[in-house]
Write an enzyme that holds these catalytic residues in place. Structure first.
Site, PDB file in Angstrom:
ATOM      1  N   CYS A 128       0.810  -1.221   0.000  1.00 20.05           N
ATOM      2  CA  CYS A 128       0.000   0.000   0.000  1.00 20.05           C
ATOM      3  C   CYS A 128       0.846   1.276   0.000  1.00 20.05           C
ATOM      4  CB  CYS A 128      -0.945  -0.009   1.199  1.00 20.05           C
ATOM      5  SG  CYS A 128      -0.136  -0.436   2.748  1.00 20.05           S
ATOM      6  N   HIS A 242      -2.470   6.790   4.146  1.00 17.11           N
ATOM      7  CA  HIS A 242      -1.009   6.934   4.246  1.00 17.11           C
ATOM      8  C   HIS A 242      -0.579   8.265   3.614  1.00 17.11           C
ATOM      9  CE1 HIS A 242      -0.730   2.889   5.528  1.00 17.11           C
ATOM     10  NE2 HIS A 242      -0.200   2.307   4.481  1.00 17.11           N
TER      11      HIS A 242
END
Ligand code: A2P
Length: 336
Positions: A128, A242
């Site tokens: 990710c 993120h």
């Protein structure tokens, strides 16, 4: 032709987003099979307004399945993905189990959708943090090859699963109430703290597994084994998006105006770069969004040769970092 789709790990943080992405993107589903551990059998999850019952994952779960989306950890993928393939399914795997296997395409559709066609039953979804940091840079790499990249990540709880998201909320509440809290999922106190990524450190290199994944996977996805990278991965007390600070050096001189134009036209990317009002990518704004936010675009003054740019990105870990990217891969499989 509508397909039979299985979700392995349907009750997890990514699993739930698979359900939402399939419904929202109108993926042609004939039957959706929700699979999880014995603990979840009988639980009902809603898909496109209908309640579906979770079944236990077994070796017989994949009869008649066309596409299986896996997100239940590397161990489950290693054991069950080959079983799914033998039953005739194509697996899109969100774990790290097969990513570096030379037989398995590792795909971010905005970058290397063409690699999907070479699959032998499994297509891997990348790490990710790698997806969110490198998807925006691809048009730059094509315009003026990036030869070196330094990435520092600010990673959300969701990457460690639903239990880690609960731990962030619970430990923050305990902290504010002045109660003691014993971490159960993550190795360190998470409330009002941050820590080096909770994966093992390689004693030879000093890099943790997450950092090694970002570096290796980027070379494979870009198809550029000579790309030099260094990553520092850090877990921050954010729920589901993120962020990353990225500095890259190109083969030829590059200026920030050119980078801004390339990023403004990059698929899956939205510019958030308002210097006057100091508004730049934030995990809060990236959450629940398909696009990766990019800003803070500026010449890297640490490189007076003019070959380097620094920028900042934020992207939803559960969507573009996981479920959305996997469903985009499935859409390409459908079109093939
Ligand atoms: P369950 O909810 O039944 O434990 P997360 O990434 O949010 O931690 O989610 C992990 C997912 O993987 C969950 O859906 C979880 O199901 C599933 N899972 C974990 N272990 C197994 C197992 N042994 N067999 C099947 N599914 C599993």
């Amino acid at each position: 032709r509508p397909l039979t789709v299985a979700i392995v790990g349907a009750t997890g943080a990514v699993g739930m987003e698979f359900l939402r992405c399939l419904a929202e993107r109108r993926f042609p589903v004939k039957e959706l099979r929700l699979l999880a551990s014995a603990r979840s059998v009988g639980r009902e999850l809603s898909f496109d307004g209908k309640a579906l019952v979770v079944q236990e994952l077994t070796e017989k779960s994949f009869e008649g399945v066309d596409i299986a989306l896996f997100s239940a950890g590397g161990g489950i993928s290693k054991r069950y993905a080959p079983i799914a393939v033998a039953a005739g399914a194509i697996v899109v795997d969100n774990s790290s189990a097969f990513r570096m296997d030379p037989e398995v395409p590792l795909v971010i559709p905005e970058i290397n959708a063409g690699a999907i066609a070479g699959h032998k039953g499994i297509v891997a979804n990348p790490n990710c943090a790698a997806i969110i940091a490198i998807t925006p840079l691809w048009p730059i790499h094509q315009h003026n090859r990036i030869r070196r990249m330094t990435i520092a990540t600010y990673q959300a709880a969701s990457g460690a699963g639903a239990a880690a998201m609960d731990e962030l909320a619970d430990s923050t509440r305990a902290y504010l109430d002045g109660r003691a809290f014993q971490p159960r999922v993550l190795p360190h106190p998470y409330a009002f703290n941050l820590f080096s990524h909770n994966t093992a450190i390689d004693p030879e290199t000093g890099y943790n597994d997450e950092e090694t994944k970002v570096m290796r996977e980027t070379r494979k996805i870009y198809g550029d084994p000579d790309l030099r990278l260094s990553a520092t991965c850090v877990r921050v007390p954010v729920l589901r998006a993120h962020a990353a600070a990225v500095t890259f050096e190109c083969e030829r001189p590059i200026d920030e105006a050119r980078v801004r134009v390339l990023l403004a036209n990059a698929p899956g990317v939205r510019l958030v770069d308002d210097r006057e009002r100091n508004i730049f990518p934030m995990p809060r704004d990236a959450s629940q969004q398909d696009d990766i936010l990019v800003g803070r675009i500026r010449q890297d003054l640490g490189d007076p040769s003019g070959h380097s740019i620094s920028l900042f990105v934020a992207g939803d870990q559960l969507l573009k970092g996981a479920a959305l990217n996997a469903v985009q891969i499935a859409e390409h499989l459908l079109a093939a």
